[in-house]
Design a protein around this motif. Structure first.
Motif, PDB file in Angstrom:
ATOM      1  N   GLY A 249     -15.050  10.989  -3.375  1.00 28.22           N
ATOM      2  CA  GLY A 249     -15.289  12.192  -3.519  1.00 28.22           C
ATOM      3  C   GLY A 249     -14.843  12.789  -2.274  1.00 28.22           C
ATOM      4  N   PRO A 250     -15.217  14.087  -1.585  1.00 29.30           N
ATOM      5  CA  PRO A 250     -14.717  14.831  -0.568  1.00 29.30           C
ATOM      6  C   PRO A 250     -14.660  13.897   0.754  1.00 29.30           C
ATOM      7  CG  PRO A 250     -16.110  16.269  -1.731  1.00 29.30           C
ATOM      8  CD  PRO A 250     -16.324  14.830  -2.229  1.00 29.30           C
ATOM      9  N   THR A 251     -13.422  13.650   1.136  1.00 31.94           N
ATOM     10  CA  THR A 251     -13.225  12.516   2.248  1.00 31.94           C
ATOM     11  C   THR A 251     -12.242  13.564   3.377  1.00 31.94           C
ATOM     12  OG1 THR A 251     -13.019  10.818   0.727  1.00 31.94           O
ATOM     13  CG2 THR A 251     -12.053  10.462   2.988  1.00 31.94           C
ATOM     14  N   ALA A 252     -12.709  13.209   4.712  1.00 28.28           N
ATOM     15  CA  ALA A 252     -11.918  13.928   5.624  1.00 28.28           C
ATOM     16  C   ALA A 252     -10.538  13.419   5.939  1.00 28.28           C
ATOM     17  CB  ALA A 252     -12.815  13.859   6.791  1.00 28.28           C
ATOM     18  N   THR A 253      -9.765  13.777   5.058  1.00 26.58           N
ATOM     19  CA  THR A 253      -8.400  13.620   5.212  1.00 26.58           C
ATOM     20  C   THR A 253      -7.775  14.778   5.528  1.00 26.58           C
ATOM     21  OG1 THR A 253      -7.708  13.673   2.899  1.00 26.58           O
ATOM     22  CG2 THR A 253      -8.301  11.541   3.958  1.00 26.58           C
TER      23      THR A 253
ATOM     24  N   VAL B  11       0.878  -1.183   0.017  1.00 28.56           N
ATOM     25  CA  VAL B  11      -0.075  -0.048   0.072  1.00 28.56           C
ATOM     26  C   VAL B  11       0.968   1.386   0.065  1.00 28.56           C
ATOM     27  CG1 VAL B  11      -1.902   1.201   0.998  1.00 28.56           C
ATOM     28  CG2 VAL B  11      -1.855  -1.359   1.309  1.00 28.56           C
ATOM     29  N   THR B  12       1.071   2.015  -1.115  1.00 29.11           N
ATOM     30  CA  THR B  12       1.808   3.266  -1.171  1.00 29.11           C
ATOM     31  C   THR B  12       0.691   4.129  -0.574  1.00 29.11           C
ATOM     32  OG1 THR B  12       0.883   3.859  -3.233  1.00 29.11           O
ATOM     33  CG2 THR B  12       2.859   2.466  -3.310  1.00 29.11           C
ATOM     34  N   GLY B  13       1.645   5.288   0.059  1.00 28.06           N
ATOM     35  CA  GLY B  13       0.769   6.246   0.692  1.00 28.06           C
ATOM     36  C   GLY B  13       0.230   5.648   2.146  1.00 28.06           C
ATOM     37  N   GLY B  14       0.649   4.626   2.448  1.00 30.21           N
ATOM     38  CA  GLY B  14       0.375   3.868   3.497  1.00 30.21           C
ATOM     39  C   GLY B  14       0.340   4.483   4.990  1.00 30.21           C
ATOM     40  N   SER B  15       0.910   5.628   5.106  1.00 25.59           N
ATOM     41  CA  SER B  15       1.140   5.906   6.555  1.00 25.59           C
ATOM     42  C   SER B  15       0.265   7.084   6.729  1.00 25.59           C
ATOM     43  CB  SER B  15       2.661   6.929   6.760  1.00 25.59           C
ATOM     44  OG  SER B  15       2.703   7.938   5.616  1.00 25.59           O
ATOM     45  N   ARG B  16      -0.683   7.502   6.169  1.00 30.16           N
ATOM     46  CA  ARG B  16      -1.691   8.687   6.428  1.00 30.16           C
ATOM     47  C   ARG B  16      -2.823   8.412   5.576  1.00 30.16           C
ATOM     48  NH1 ARG B  16       0.856  14.362   5.644  1.00 30.16           N
ATOM     49  NH2 ARG B  16      -1.035  14.920   6.695  1.00 30.16           N
ATOM     50  N   GLY B  17      -3.932   9.134   6.163  1.00 27.24           N
ATOM     51  CA  GLY B  17      -5.160   9.267   5.486  1.00 27.24           C
ATOM     52  C   GLY B  17      -5.955   7.742   4.917  1.00 27.24           C
ATOM     53  N   ILE B  18      -6.300   7.897   3.952  1.00 26.34           N
ATOM     54  CA  ILE B  18      -6.938   6.715   3.095  1.00 26.34           C
ATOM     55  C   ILE B  18      -6.124   5.665   3.051  1.00 26.34           C
ATOM     56  CG2 ILE B  18      -7.743   6.135   0.924  1.00 26.34           C
ATOM     57  CD1 ILE B  18      -8.989   8.886   0.703  1.00 26.34           C
ATOM     58  N   GLY B  19      -4.615   5.957   2.813  1.00 26.10           N
ATOM     59  CA  GLY B  19      -3.650   4.649   2.572  1.00 26.10           C
ATOM     60  C   GLY B  19      -3.652   3.918   3.711  1.00 26.10           C
ATOM     61  N   ARG B  20      -3.592   4.694   4.881  1.00 19.06           N
ATOM     62  CA  ARG B  20      -3.388   4.131   6.316  1.00 19.06           C
ATOM     63  C   ARG B  20      -4.690   3.243   6.668  1.00 19.06           C
ATOM     64  NH1 ARG B  20      -0.800   7.118  11.271  1.00 19.06           N
ATOM     65  NH2 ARG B  20      -1.198   5.722  13.081  1.00 19.06           N
ATOM     66  N   ALA B  21      -5.848   3.647   6.278  1.00 22.73           N
ATOM     67  CA  ALA B  21      -7.114   3.116   6.706  1.00 22.73           C
ATOM     68  C   ALA B  21      -7.107   1.822   5.895  1.00 22.73           C
ATOM     69  CB  ALA B  21      -8.374   3.879   6.231  1.00 22.73           C
ATOM     70  N   ILE B  22      -6.594   1.977   4.616  1.00 21.09           N
ATOM     71  CA  ILE B  22      -6.487   0.704   3.760  1.00 21.09           C
ATOM     72  C   ILE B  22      -5.515  -0.471   4.268  1.00 21.09           C
ATOM     73  CG2 ILE B  22      -5.874  -0.188   1.643  1.00 21.09           C
ATOM     74  CD1 ILE B  22      -6.743   2.350   0.228  1.00 21.09           C
ATOM     75  N   VAL B  23      -4.443  -0.040   4.937  1.00 22.99           N
ATOM     76  CA  VAL B  23      -3.533  -0.858   5.563  1.00 22.99           C
ATOM     77  C   VAL B  23      -4.276  -1.452   6.685  1.00 22.99           C
ATOM     78  CG1 VAL B  23      -1.331  -0.832   7.166  1.00 22.99           C
ATOM     79  CG2 VAL B  23      -1.256   0.552   5.039  1.00 22.99           C
ATOM     80  N   GLN B  24      -5.081  -0.596   7.328  1.00 21.51           N
ATOM     81  CA  GLN B  24      -5.823  -1.243   8.723  1.00 21.51           C
ATOM     82  C   GLN B  24      -6.874  -2.402   8.365  1.00 21.51           C
ATOM     83  OE1 GLN B  24      -7.572   2.216  10.336  1.00 21.51           O
ATOM     84  NE2 GLN B  24      -5.477   2.851  11.513  1.00 21.51           N
ATOM     85  N   ARG B  25      -7.755  -2.040   6.966  1.00 18.74           N
ATOM     86  CA  ARG B  25      -8.576  -2.991   6.656  1.00 18.74           C
ATOM     87  C   ARG B  25      -7.776  -4.165   5.932  1.00 18.74           C
ATOM     88  NH1 ARG B  25     -11.539  -5.725   6.542  1.00 18.74           N
ATOM     89  NH2 ARG B  25     -13.886  -5.977   5.936  1.00 18.74           N
TER      90      ARG B  25
END
Length: 247
Positions: free
Chosen positions: A186-190, A12-26
């Protein structure tokens, strides 16, 4: 560790923050071994790894500029060395810069396109070369490609390139049993989205879809994790607009 013993590996690139981090968790919760790709914030990447391991996953962080083909190839090689192969790649790394076209700083345009276009191609190219059968490539666009908000011209143009790539790459993967899709939030709270926006503008954007709220990173992570999973493997060559119904 390899897919033969039931464990799938995800980068997961960009995995340290925001959407990427949520993807890592999932994905960690789904039992993947995880590589947290990050550009510069080692502390946040370490925190993402800690969250993944707390969910029972094996995980490590790897610093790589997605536009640097040597660094990206080394990241994939390290994943193969530790886990036996790579099954899912989610390229959520991205850059945003907003300005009217008439006022656009071309240095900012070049930096934005380096990450969003070149970076996507570099990661997708490496994934196309290395993914095991049954694998998945998930890229990221934006719903602004269809909403055409002012000041988003450079950003939307860079993500339009990602959408154009999606079906082309899916067709090029014929015979490999690898699906390729793009998620367009769409607009996402990151932090990336909220930075520099007034409370009034944020409220306006939250009302722009029929569900009348901003997306949360976990909303987008659910979509990306589904597309990357065996359950979502029949979805291929698609751009999925995860935006609450925004037109």
């Amino acid at each position: 560790m390899s897919i033969e013993n039931g464990t799938r590996t995800a980068i997961v690139t960009g995995g340290s923050r925001g959407i990427g981090r949520a993807i890592v968790q999932r994905l960690a919760a789904q039992g993947y071994a995880i590589v947290v790709g990050y550009a510069g914030n080692a502390d946040e990447a370490a925190a993402a790894v800690k969250e993944a391991t707390a969910a029972g996953a094996e995980a490590f962080a790897y610093q790589a500029d997605v536009a640097d083909e040597t660094a990206v190839a080394a990241m994939f090689a390290e994943a193969e060395s530790r886990f036996g192969g790579v099954d899912a790649v989610v390229n959520s790394a991205g850059r945003m810069f907003l300005a009217p076209v008439a006022e656009l700083d071309l240095d900012e345009l070049d930096a934005l396109h380096r990450t969003n276009i070149r970076g996507t191609f570099v990661v997708a190219r490496e994934a196309a070369r290395r993914l095991r059968p049954g694998g998945s490539i998930t890229l990221f666009s934006t719903s602004v490609v269809g909403t055409y908000f002012p000041t988003y011209g450079a950003y939307a143009a860079s993500k339009g390139a990602v959408e154009a790539l999606t079906m082309v790459l899916a067709r090029e993967m014929r015979g490999r049993d690898v699906n390729v899709n793009t998620v367009a939030p769409g607009p996402t709270a990151t932090d990336l989205f909220l930075d520099g926006k007034s409370e009034e503008l944020i409220a306006q954007l939250a009302q722009a879809n029929p569900l009348e709220r901003l997306g949360e990173p976990r909303d987008i992570a659910e979509v990306a994790a589904f597309l990357a999973s065996p359950a979502g493997h029949w979805v291929n060559g698609q751009v999925v607009r995860a935006n609450g119904g925004m037109v």
